[in-house]
Scaffold this active site. Sequence first.
Site, PDB file in Angstrom:
ATOM      1  N   PRO A 188       0.780  -1.248   0.000  1.00 14.97           N
ATOM      2  CA  PRO A 188       0.000   0.000   0.000  1.00 14.97           C
ATOM      3  C   PRO A 188       0.807   1.290   0.000  1.00 14.97           C
ATOM      4  O   PRO A 188       0.751   2.078   0.947  1.00 14.97           O
ATOM      5  CB  PRO A 188      -0.830  -0.138   1.278  1.00 14.97           C
ATOM      6  CG  PRO A 188       0.046  -0.933   2.193  1.00 14.97           C
ATOM      7  CD  PRO A 188       0.768  -1.914   1.314  1.00 14.97           C
ATOM      8  N   CYS A 189       1.536   1.536  -1.078  1.00 10.84           N
ATOM      9  CA  CYS A 189       2.298   2.785  -1.179  1.00 10.84           C
ATOM     10  C   CYS A 189       1.376   4.006  -1.225  1.00 10.84           C
ATOM     11  O   CYS A 189       1.800   5.124  -0.930  1.00 10.84           O
ATOM     12  CB  CYS A 189       3.204   2.751  -2.403  1.00 10.84           C
ATOM     13  SG  CYS A 189       2.347   2.564  -3.979  1.00 10.84           S
ATOM     14  N   HIS A 190       0.090   3.793  -1.580  1.00 16.97           N
ATOM     15  CA  HIS A 190      -0.847   4.913  -1.648  1.00 16.97           C
ATOM     16  C   HIS A 190      -1.156   5.494  -0.271  1.00 16.97           C
ATOM     17  O   HIS A 190      -1.697   6.593  -0.166  1.00 16.97           O
ATOM     18  CB  HIS A 190      -2.154   4.473  -2.317  1.00 16.97           C
ATOM     19  CG  HIS A 190      -2.858   3.358  -1.612  1.00 16.97           C
ATOM     20  ND1 HIS A 190      -2.543   2.031  -1.824  1.00 16.97           N
ATOM     21  CD2 HIS A 190      -3.860   3.364  -0.693  1.00 16.97           C
ATOM     22  CE1 HIS A 190      -3.325   1.267  -1.071  1.00 16.97           C
ATOM     23  NE2 HIS A 190      -4.121   2.048  -0.374  1.00 16.97           N
TER      24      HIS A 190
END
Length: 252
Positions: free
Chosen positions: A190-192
Amino acid sequence: MGHPGSRSAGHPGFGGTGRPRKGQARFSLPIPPEAAAPSDKPLSAAFPSPPPGRSPLCEWEIDTPLGRMVALADSAGLRLLQFADSPKLRSQKEHCLRRLGPPIATRSNEHLEKIERELAEYFARERSRFSVPIAPFGTPWQLAVWSRLLQHRADSTLFYEELARELGSPKAVRAVGSAVGANPLLIVCPCHRVIPKKGGVGGYAAAPWRKERLLSLEASTRENGPAAEERPPTHGTMTSNSAGEIEKEQGV
């Protein structure tokens, strides 16, 4: 509706299709000390070696409410999950082929079928974590950043500065941003959820509007409570690049 070599992972009421945007800028600076030493070993015992006799690399397309995604996987796990209109897709696919050698087979396999199901559950607000095995390639520094992201709570965001401190390199904020932007497993890793301290959502390789929609979806999931919360993700092998590739990537 699905396309040849694709499946749908949609959710009514959370629509929207992809439109191309410029990718997130890459940073170029000396890497932190912990990123300098090359390693061909898995990041930790949490990422066991893949089984012998690796299967062919398979490619599958999955339709989502945010646009079509391209997924690559072999018996070791999911290698790539990227939006089809992302400017990084081509280079990330080529990197997988350079590392794995065999040509891509346009068909599904057990890991691709699993990520298809789990994406559908995610967009239906029934899942906040993924359990599909993953096996991305990256530098030791990138693998450390991605691994840390996977350990974070699924119901929270964090600043780039926080991530750098947690990795023991508080001054490596830009190097963290570079590693986050190079993430080959969107949504699953989950880089977002990494945002700038100054405000806003920040950049996103597959367009900032998608980052906004993902954060909005997850906020709604937190409020309503996921119907089927899953165990933390399982993983294959996170494989590091050579020292030369690290230096070339970071501009050293």
